[in-house]
Design a protein around this motif. Structure first.
Motif, PDB file in Angstrom:
ATOM      1  N   SER A  41       0.757  -1.213   0.111  1.00  0.00           N
ATOM      2  CA  SER A  41      -0.049  -0.034   0.024  1.00  0.00           C
ATOM      3  C   SER A  41       0.865   1.047   0.059  1.00  0.00           C
ATOM      4  CB  SER A  41      -0.849   0.023   1.317  1.00  0.00           C
ATOM      5  OG  SER A  41       0.026   0.085   2.453  1.00  0.00           O
ATOM      6  N   ASP A  42       0.268   2.273  -0.491  1.00  0.00           N
ATOM      7  CA  ASP A  42       1.056   3.734  -0.324  1.00  0.00           C
ATOM      8  C   ASP A  42       1.549   3.905   1.298  1.00  0.00           C
ATOM      9  OD1 ASP A  42       0.518   4.196  -2.902  1.00  0.00           O
ATOM     10  OD2 ASP A  42      -1.014   5.646  -2.357  1.00  0.00           O
ATOM     11  N   ALA A  43       1.055   3.569   2.137  1.00  0.00           N
ATOM     12  CA  ALA A  43       1.173   3.806   3.635  1.00  0.00           C
ATOM     13  C   ALA A  43       2.500   2.823   3.878  1.00  0.00           C
ATOM     14  CB  ALA A  43      -0.008   3.703   4.586  1.00  0.00           C
ATOM     15  N   VAL A  44       2.447   1.685   3.533  1.00  0.00           N
ATOM     16  CA  VAL A  44       3.585   0.769   3.566  1.00  0.00           C
ATOM     17  C   VAL A  44       4.944   1.329   2.953  1.00  0.00           C
ATOM     18  CG1 VAL A  44       4.706  -1.629   3.149  1.00  0.00           C
ATOM     19  CG2 VAL A  44       2.183  -1.196   4.259  1.00  0.00           C
ATOM     20  N   MET A  45       4.730   1.612   1.882  1.00  0.00           N
ATOM     21  CA  MET A  45       5.799   2.094   0.948  1.00  0.00           C
ATOM     22  C   MET A  45       6.343   3.417   1.488  1.00  0.00           C
ATOM     23  SD  MET A  45       5.099   1.306  -3.033  1.00  0.00           S
ATOM     24  CE  MET A  45       3.374   2.018  -3.056  1.00  0.00           C
ATOM     25  N   GLU A  46       5.693   4.146   2.233  1.00  0.00           N
ATOM     26  CA  GLU A  46       6.120   5.476   2.650  1.00  0.00           C
ATOM     27  C   GLU A  46       6.612   5.141   4.061  1.00  0.00           C
ATOM     28  OE1 GLU A  46       2.834   8.573   3.099  1.00  0.00           O
ATOM     29  OE2 GLU A  46       2.534   8.024   1.144  1.00  0.00           O
ATOM     30  N   HIS A  47       6.377   3.846   4.910  1.00  0.00           N
ATOM     31  CA  HIS A  47       6.902   3.613   5.967  1.00  0.00           C
ATOM     32  C   HIS A  47       8.317   3.034   5.731  1.00  0.00           C
ATOM     33  CE1 HIS A  47       7.209   1.985  10.234  1.00  0.00           C
ATOM     34  NE2 HIS A  47       7.456   0.769   9.524  1.00  0.00           N
ATOM     35  N   ILE A  48       8.489   2.213   4.547  1.00  0.00           N
ATOM     36  CA  ILE A  48       9.698   1.854   4.311  1.00  0.00           C
ATOM     37  C   ILE A  48      10.829   2.935   3.682  1.00  0.00           C
ATOM     38  CG2 ILE A  48      11.201   0.467   2.332  1.00  0.00           C
ATOM     39  CD1 ILE A  48       8.570  -1.594   2.329  1.00  0.00           C
ATOM     40  N   ALA A  49      10.284   3.994   3.176  1.00  0.00           N
ATOM     41  CA  ALA A  49      11.038   5.116   2.729  1.00  0.00           C
ATOM     42  C   ALA A  49      11.525   5.879   4.333  1.00  0.00           C
ATOM     43  CB  ALA A  49      10.374   6.236   1.977  1.00  0.00           C
ATOM     44  N   GLY A  50      10.879   5.901   5.227  1.00  0.00           N
ATOM     45  CA  GLY A  50      11.240   6.485   6.418  1.00  0.00           C
ATOM     46  C   GLY A  50      11.977   5.554   7.022  1.00  0.00           C
ATOM     47  N   LEU A  51      11.968   4.048   7.051  1.00  0.00           N
ATOM     48  CA  LEU A  51      12.959   3.421   7.838  1.00  0.00           C
ATOM     49  C   LEU A  51      14.401   3.131   7.023  1.00  0.00           C
ATOM     50  CD1 LEU A  51      10.703   0.093   7.946  1.00  0.00           C
ATOM     51  CD2 LEU A  51      11.632   1.394   9.958  1.00  0.00           C
ATOM     52  N   LEU A  52      14.231   3.411   5.784  1.00  0.00           N
ATOM     53  CA  LEU A  52      15.540   3.568   5.076  1.00  0.00           C
ATOM     54  C   LEU A  52      16.203   4.897   4.797  1.00  0.00           C
ATOM     55  CD1 LEU A  52      14.707   0.787   2.172  1.00  0.00           C
ATOM     56  CD2 LEU A  52      16.061   0.431   4.671  1.00  0.00           C
ATOM     57  N   ASP A  53      15.628   5.896   5.153  1.00  0.00           N
ATOM     58  CA  ASP A  53      15.790   7.276   4.997  1.00  0.00           C
ATOM     59  C   ASP A  53      16.199   7.576   3.793  1.00  0.00           C
ATOM     60  OD1 ASP A  53      16.145   9.710   6.210  1.00  0.00           O
ATOM     61  OD2 ASP A  53      18.297   9.479   6.526  1.00  0.00           O
ATOM     62  N   ILE A  54      15.259   7.244   2.784  1.00  0.00           N
ATOM     63  CA  ILE A  54      15.383   7.550   1.388  1.00  0.00           C
ATOM     64  C   ILE A  54      13.893   8.172   1.006  1.00  0.00           C
ATOM     65  CG2 ILE A  54      16.867   5.600   0.928  1.00  0.00           C
ATOM     66  CD1 ILE A  54      14.725   4.066  -0.205  1.00  0.00           C
ATOM     67  N   PRO A  55      14.165   8.874  -0.019  1.00  0.00           N
ATOM     68  CA  PRO A  55      12.761   9.508  -0.709  1.00  0.00           C
ATOM     69  C   PRO A  55      11.783   8.308  -0.950  1.00  0.00           C
ATOM     70  CG  PRO A  55      14.833  10.603  -1.768  1.00  0.00           C
ATOM     71  CD  PRO A  55      15.366   9.350  -0.980  1.00  0.00           C
ATOM     72  N   ALA A  56      10.489   8.799  -0.683  1.00  0.00           N
ATOM     73  CA  ALA A  56       9.453   7.872  -1.056  1.00  0.00           C
ATOM     74  C   ALA A  56       9.378   7.931  -2.536  1.00  0.00           C
ATOM     75  CB  ALA A  56       8.130   8.699  -0.551  1.00  0.00           C
ATOM     76  N   ILE A  57       9.549   8.825  -3.398  1.00  0.00           N
ATOM     77  CA  ILE A  57       9.938   8.390  -4.675  1.00  0.00           C
ATOM     78  C   ILE A  57      10.637   7.390  -5.175  1.00  0.00           C
ATOM     79  CG2 ILE A  57      11.493  10.143  -5.273  1.00  0.00           C
ATOM     80  CD1 ILE A  57       8.165   9.306  -7.332  1.00  0.00           C
ATOM     81  N   GLN A  58      11.632   7.031  -4.450  1.00  0.00           N
ATOM     82  CA  GLN A  58      12.511   5.795  -4.920  1.00  0.00           C
ATOM     83  C   GLN A  58      11.838   4.675  -4.510  1.00  0.00           C
ATOM     84  OE1 GLN A  58      16.336   6.541  -3.075  1.00  0.00           O
ATOM     85  NE2 GLN A  58      16.785   8.237  -4.471  1.00  0.00           N
ATOM     86  N   VAL A  59      11.086   4.650  -3.442  1.00  0.00           N
ATOM     87  CA  VAL A  59      10.384   3.309  -3.236  1.00  0.00           C
ATOM     88  C   VAL A  59       9.204   3.026  -4.323  1.00  0.00           C
ATOM     89  CG1 VAL A  59       9.118   2.050  -1.424  1.00  0.00           C
ATOM     90  CG2 VAL A  59      10.982   3.701  -0.761  1.00  0.00           C
ATOM     91  N   TYR A  60       8.561   4.017  -4.630  1.00  0.00           N
ATOM     92  CA  TYR A  60       7.567   4.109  -5.796  1.00  0.00           C
ATOM     93  C   TYR A  60       8.081   3.535  -6.851  1.00  0.00           C
ATOM     94  CZ  TYR A  60       4.355   6.269  -2.344  1.00  0.00           C
ATOM     95  OH  TYR A  60       3.534   6.728  -1.374  1.00  0.00           O
ATOM     96  N   GLU A  61       9.285   4.024  -7.425  1.00  0.00           N
ATOM     97  CA  GLU A  61      10.001   3.896  -8.374  1.00  0.00           C
ATOM     98  C   GLU A  61      10.202   2.344  -8.594  1.00  0.00           C
ATOM     99  OE1 GLU A  61      12.237   7.966  -9.584  1.00  0.00           O
ATOM    100  OE2 GLU A  61      13.108   6.346  -8.427  1.00  0.00           O
ATOM    101  N   ALA A  62      10.773   1.829  -7.563  1.00  0.00           N
ATOM    102  CA  ALA A  62      11.129   0.417  -7.548  1.00  0.00           C
ATOM    103  C   ALA A  62       9.836  -0.481  -7.550  1.00  0.00           C
ATOM    104  CB  ALA A  62      12.121   0.160  -6.249  1.00  0.00           C
ATOM    105  N   ALA A  63       8.943  -0.010  -6.562  1.00  0.00           N
ATOM    106  CA  ALA A  63       7.813  -1.063  -6.604  1.00  0.00           C
ATOM    107  C   ALA A  63       7.040  -0.881  -7.871  1.00  0.00           C
ATOM    108  CB  ALA A  63       6.642  -0.750  -5.450  1.00  0.00           C
ATOM    109  N   THR A  64       7.002  -0.006  -8.682  1.00  0.00           N
ATOM    110  CA  THR A  64       6.128   0.041  -9.932  1.00  0.00           C
ATOM    111  C   THR A  64       7.010  -0.567 -11.106  1.00  0.00           C
ATOM    112  OG1 THR A  64       6.755   2.416 -10.188  1.00  0.00           O
ATOM    113  CG2 THR A  64       4.842   1.890  -9.290  1.00  0.00           C
TER     114      THR A  64
END
Length: 163
Positions: A41-64
């Motif tokens: 979910s968007d919330a889980v991806m944002e949570h991962i971004a926070g855990l790894l201290d990386i921009p959320a867009i990088q998480v979305y890019e990989a997931a998509t």
């Protein structure tokens, strides 16, 4: 958002890389989160971004980008039918059609009971035994209508052993 077990697993993965290379853990973190929640979910991806201290867009890019990640809920059993050249030449279109008729869904859809999601995917690397499909970690090769019906019956039986 993530269980202690998942957080510990992500921490073990993160320990494998230098502190300034947290992005190297991203694919593993997405896999771990998806295993826990069933999809990202968007919330889980944002949570991962926070855990790894990386921009959320990088998480979305990989997931998509990678087809192994689900951004919407999927059925308990995801039937991934290979549609690459070898499988297609050996009847993967008939496999997809048969499953679609039996399940009452088109590729990309989930059955009303939430048990099955049907997907057509690219090469799964089992060309010599085409046509084939993947369910979880298991490959089913040299498929026929009879073997497909037997597999569906087994999966409907809630058996954890679907080999």
């Amino acid at each position: 958002m993530l269980s202690e077990k998942s957080l510990a697993e992500i921490a073990r993965e993160r320990a494998k890389y230098p502190a300034d290379q947290a992005r190297s853990v991203l694919l593993a973190a997405l896999r771990i989160a998806q295993e826990e929640h069933g999809y990202l979910s968007d919330a889980v991806m944002e949570h991962i971004a926070g855990l790894l201290d990386i921009p959320a867009i990088q998480v979305y890019e990989a997931a998509t980008f990678y087809s192994m990640y689900e951004l919407q809920p999927v059925g308990r059993h995801k039937l991934c039918v290979c549609g690459s050249v070898s499988c297609f030449l050996n009847g993967s279109d008939a496999v997809l059609q048969h499953l679609s008729e039996r399940l009452g869904v088109s590729p990309g859809e989930t059955t009303a009971d939430g048990l099955f999601t049907l997907q057509e995917v690219e090469c799964l690397g089992a060309c010599k035994d085409a046509p084939m499909l993947q369910v979880g970690d298991h490959y089913y090769e040299n498929l026929t209508q009879e073997s497909l019906d037997a597999l569906l019956a087994k999966l409907r039986g809630d058996s954890d052993d679907v080999r």
